[in-house]
Design an enzyme around this catalytic site. Structure first.
Site, mmCIF file in Angstrom:
data_model
loop_
_atom_site.group_PDB
_atom_site.id
_atom_site.type_symbol
_atom_site.label_atom_id
_atom_site.label_comp_id
_atom_site.label_asym_id
_atom_site.label_seq_id
_atom_site.Cartn_x
_atom_site.Cartn_y
_atom_site.Cartn_z
ATOM 1 N N HIS B 294 -48.907 60.843 -1.794
ATOM 2 C CA HIS B 294 -48.830 60.015 -0.594
ATOM 3 C C HIS B 294 -50.110 60.282 0.214
ATOM 4 O O HIS B 294 -50.725 59.355 0.700
ATOM 5 C CB HIS B 294 -47.562 60.320 0.193
ATOM 6 C CG HIS B 294 -47.314 59.336 1.289
ATOM 7 N ND1 HIS B 294 -47.246 57.987 1.049
ATOM 8 C CD2 HIS B 294 -47.168 59.490 2.631
ATOM 9 C CE1 HIS B 294 -47.058 57.358 2.195
ATOM 10 N NE2 HIS B 294 -47.010 58.233 3.175
ATOM 11 N N GLU B 305 -46.438 67.697 1.760
ATOM 12 C CA GLU B 305 -46.436 67.165 0.392
ATOM 13 C C GLU B 305 -46.809 68.257 -0.611
ATOM 14 O O GLU B 305 -46.180 68.396 -1.659
ATOM 15 C CB GLU B 305 -47.395 65.974 0.287
ATOM 16 C CG GLU B 305 -47.397 65.339 -1.092
ATOM 17 C CD GLU B 305 -48.058 63.965 -1.129
ATOM 18 O OE1 GLU B 305 -48.784 63.617 -0.173
ATOM 19 O OE2 GLU B 305 -47.833 63.242 -2.118
ATOM 20 N N HIS B 331 -54.704 53.323 4.011
ATOM 21 C CA HIS B 331 -53.243 53.323 3.935
ATOM 22 C C HIS B 331 -52.754 51.888 4.130
ATOM 23 O O HIS B 331 -52.832 51.357 5.227
ATOM 24 C CB HIS B 331 -52.683 54.254 5.009
ATOM 25 C CG HIS B 331 -51.222 54.554 4.858
ATOM 26 N ND1 HIS B 331 -50.347 53.714 4.198
ATOM 27 C CD2 HIS B 331 -50.482 55.613 5.268
ATOM 28 C CE1 HIS B 331 -49.134 54.247 4.228
ATOM 29 N NE2 HIS B 331 -49.184 55.399 4.857
ATOM 30 N N PHE B 390 -42.447 57.100 7.342
ATOM 31 C CA PHE B 390 -41.889 57.323 8.667
ATOM 32 C C PHE B 390 -40.408 56.939 8.600
ATOM 33 O O PHE B 390 -40.033 55.981 7.917
ATOM 34 C CB PHE B 390 -42.583 56.425 9.701
ATOM 35 C CG PHE B 390 -43.822 57.032 10.306
ATOM 36 C CD1 PHE B 390 -44.290 58.269 9.929
ATOM 37 C CD2 PHE B 390 -44.521 56.323 11.277
ATOM 38 C CE1 PHE B 390 -45.425 58.812 10.510
ATOM 39 C CE2 PHE B 390 -45.666 56.859 11.865
ATOM 40 C CZ PHE B 390 -46.111 58.099 11.476
#
Lengths: 83, 402
Positions: B294, B305, B331, B390
Site C-alpha cells: 500500500h 504495513e 495515490h 481510511f
C-alpha cells in the site's frame, strides 16, 4: 481575550475539559487529544487567529511549530500572530 | 470452485496512457509526479500531484459523450477499451447476459462537482447543466463500460476509499470463481486532482509538498494521482478453450476491518488481511516473492504495513521484495489497487520488480527489501497486492504466475 486564554479555550473544547483543567505543562496526550484531535485543534487555532501553522502530521518533530506542551503551542502561536 | 485468470489489462495514469507505456515507466523508475496544473493552484498549499498529461479527451470521445463523461469515466473507458481489445472477447447472447462490470471508485465525478459548485456558489448562477447528476454519480464509469461493451450481467461500484479497487476486484474474482459469470470486467478509476479535491486532502496534513518517498526515513506524506486500471477476469477453462493469452492467475483474496480508528491504520487489521489472502489462496508464505505495498509514504502507513508483513511472514519477510509504485504514479485513491495490480502482473509475467523510487535513507521501522530506486529482475511465482483504506478497511489480493 489574550492568545493564551483563547488557545486554552480551543484545546479545552477539543479535550472536552474545562479551561481550568488545562495547565501550561500539559501535553496533548495528557489531555487525551489524539492525532485527529490535533489537526482539528490546529485548524481551529488557524481560523481563530487568521494564521497558517506549518504542521505536517508525518514529521511533527521537523516542524518549527512545537506541539510538545500547551506552553510551547502558545509560544508558537504568539510568534506567528506577532510576525 | 473455478480458476480465475486475467486475459486483458488496460490503464491510463501519470506514467502512461496504456499498459506498455506504464510498465516501461515502472521498469525505468520514472516519476509521474510534478507541478499540478489546475485552476486556482496558487491557493493550494500542496502544489504537486501525479496528473495524467497530454490526454486529449476530445480526440477520443464525441461531443455527446463528453457531455456525459466526467474525467474519471473517461479514464475508465480508455482503460476498458485497452483491456477488452487485448482479451479479444466479443459480448453477445449468454456471455453478454452474464458478464458485468465491478469498479472501484471513491470520489465519483469530483471534477464535475468542483466545476458546478463554482457555477452556483462562486459565479452565483442558478442553473447547471442537465447532466450533472448522471455525470458525477460514482457508478457512471461502470455503467458506461457496460453500455459500450454490451455487458448485461451484475454491475456496480465499490467505494471503500483507498481499498475500493481491491474490494471491487475481489468481488469480480468471487463471481467468476463461483461460476456466476465466466467473465467479469473489473478495476477502478479516480480523478480527484481538482481544487476542491486537493484542498480537502490538505486539511488532514498528511500530504507531502515535494515527493512521495515510501519507506524512506525521509518520507513526509502522500501525493495524489489520478487515472484508471481495468482488467478482464475470466474463468480459466473459458480462456483456455479460446486460446486467450493469460497474463496471470488470481488465486485468492481477503478483506478485514480494523474496527478501531477512522484514519489510523492497524497492524492487526492489515496482518489479518494478508494472512487471510494466503489462506484463501491455499499457499505457504514462503511462496510469496513480491508484495506491491500500500506504501503511501505517510509515517503511519509505512511502519504499520512493514510490521504487519513482518508478523505474517516471519523470517521469510527478509527474503521477499516489497515495493510501493505510488512513488511513481501517486495515490489514485479508489483507483490505486487497479494500477498497482499491473506491477504484480509485471513481476509474475515479465520477471521485473517495479522499484520504490525516491528512497533516500533506511528507516529502522521499515527494514525490508523495498527494491529501492531501481527495478530488479527476479522470478516470482506468487505476488500480493495490499490496500489498507481510511476507515480501517483492508483488502489483499494474491496472484500467481501462469
Amino acid at each position: 481575550m489574550d492568545v493564551k486564554k483563547q488557545v486554552i479555550a480551543i484545546i479545552a473544547e477539543q479535550a472536552v475539559l474545562e479551561p481550568s483543567d488545562v495547565s501550561m505543562e500539559s501535553t496533548l496526550e495528557d489531555l487525551g487529544i489524539d492525532s485527529l484531535g490535533l489537526v482539528e485543534s490546529i485548524f481551529a487555532i488557524e481560523e481563530a487567529f487568521d494564521i497558517s501553522i506549518p504542521f505536517n502530521a508525518n514529521e511533527p518533530e521537523k516542524s518549527d511549530f512545537d506541539i510538545s506542551s500547551v506552553a510551547t503551542i502558545i509560544a508558537g502561536i504568539e510568534q506567528l500572530v506577532n510576525a | 470452485m473455478k480458476r480465475v485468470v486475467i486475459t486483458g489489462a488496460g490503464t491510463i495514469n501519470a506514467l502512461g496512457h496504456d499498459v506498455p507505456q506504464t510498465l516501461a515507466a515502472m521498469r525505468e523508475g520514472k516519476c509521474g509526479i510534478g507541478e499540478l496544473s489546475l485552476r486556482d493552484v496558487d491557493r493550494l498549499a500542496v502544489k504537486i500531484g501525479a496528473q495524467v498529461r497530454g490526454f486529449e479527451p476530445d480526440k477520443i470521445f464525441n461531443r455527446q459523450q463528453l457531455a456525459l463523461y466526467d474525467r474519471f469515466t473517461q479514464f475508465a473507458l480508455v482503460a476498458a477499451r485497452e483491456a477488452l481489445a487485448q482479451s479479444g472477447l466479443e459480448f453477445s447472447g449468454e456471455l453478454s447476459a452474464k458478464t458485468g462490470v465491478v469498479l472501484g471508485n471513491s470520489g465519483g465525478g469530483m471534477q464535475t462537482l468542483d466545476e458546478n459548485y463554482r457555477t452556483v456558489y462562486e459565479d452565483g448562477k442558478n442553473r447547471v447543466h442537465p447532466f450533472v447528476v448522471p455525470k458525477l454519480m460514482n457508478n457512471a464509469a461502470a455503467s458506461h463500460i457496460s453500455m459500450e461493451f454490451n455487458l448485461k450481467g451484475p454491475s456496480f461500484t465499490v467505494a471503500s476509499a483507498c481499498a475500493s479497487s481491491n474490494h471491487a476486484m475481489a468481488q469480480a474474482f468471487q463471481m467468476v470463481r463461483h461460476a456466476m459469470s465466466p467473465v467479469m470486467i473489473t478495476g477502478g478509476a479516480e480523478s480527484m486532482l481538482c481544487f476542491g479535491g486537493v484542498k480537502a486532502w490538505e486539511g488532514l496534513r498528511v500530504m507531502s509538498k515535494d515527493a512521495c518517498r515510501p519507506f524512506s526515513a525521509t518520507r513526509n506524506g502522500m501525493v495524489q494521482g489520478e487515472g484508471a486500471g481495468v482488467f478482464v477476469f475470466e474463468e480459466y477453462e473459458h480462456a483456455k478453450a479460446r486460446g486467450a493469452e493469460i497474463l496471470a492467475e488470481v488465486i485468492g483474496f481477503a478483506m478485514t476491518s480494523d474496527a478501531a480508528d477512522i484514519v489510523m491504520p492497524s497492524r492487526q487489521g492489515a496482518s489479518r488481511a494478508i494472512s487471510g489472502a494466503l489462506a484463501d489462496a491455499r499457499i505457504n508464505r514462503e511462496e510469496v516473492g513480491y508484495i506491491n505495498a500500500h506504501g503511501t509514504g505517510t509515517a503511519a502507513n509505512d511502519k504499520t504495513e512493514c510490521s504487519a508483513v513482518a508478523d505474517v511472514f516471519g523470517p521469510h519477510a527478509d527474503k521477499l521484495m516489497i515495493s510501493s509504485t505510488k512513488s511513481m504514479h501517486g495515490h489514485l485513491i479508489g483507483g490505486t489497487g487497479a494500477v498497482e495490480l499491473l506491477a504484480c502482473i509485471m513481476a509474475l509475467r515479465d520477471g521485473v520488480i517495479a522499484p520504490t523510487i525516491g528512497y533516500e535513507e533506511a528507516d529502522p521501522e521499515c527494514e525490508m527489501d523495498v527494491v529501492p530506486n531501481q527495478a530488479r529482475e527476479a522470478q516470482v511465482d506468487v505476488a500480493l497486492s495490499n490496500a489498507f483504506a481510511f476507515g480501517g478497511l483492508n483488502a489483499v489480493m494474491a496472484l500467481r504466475r501462469v
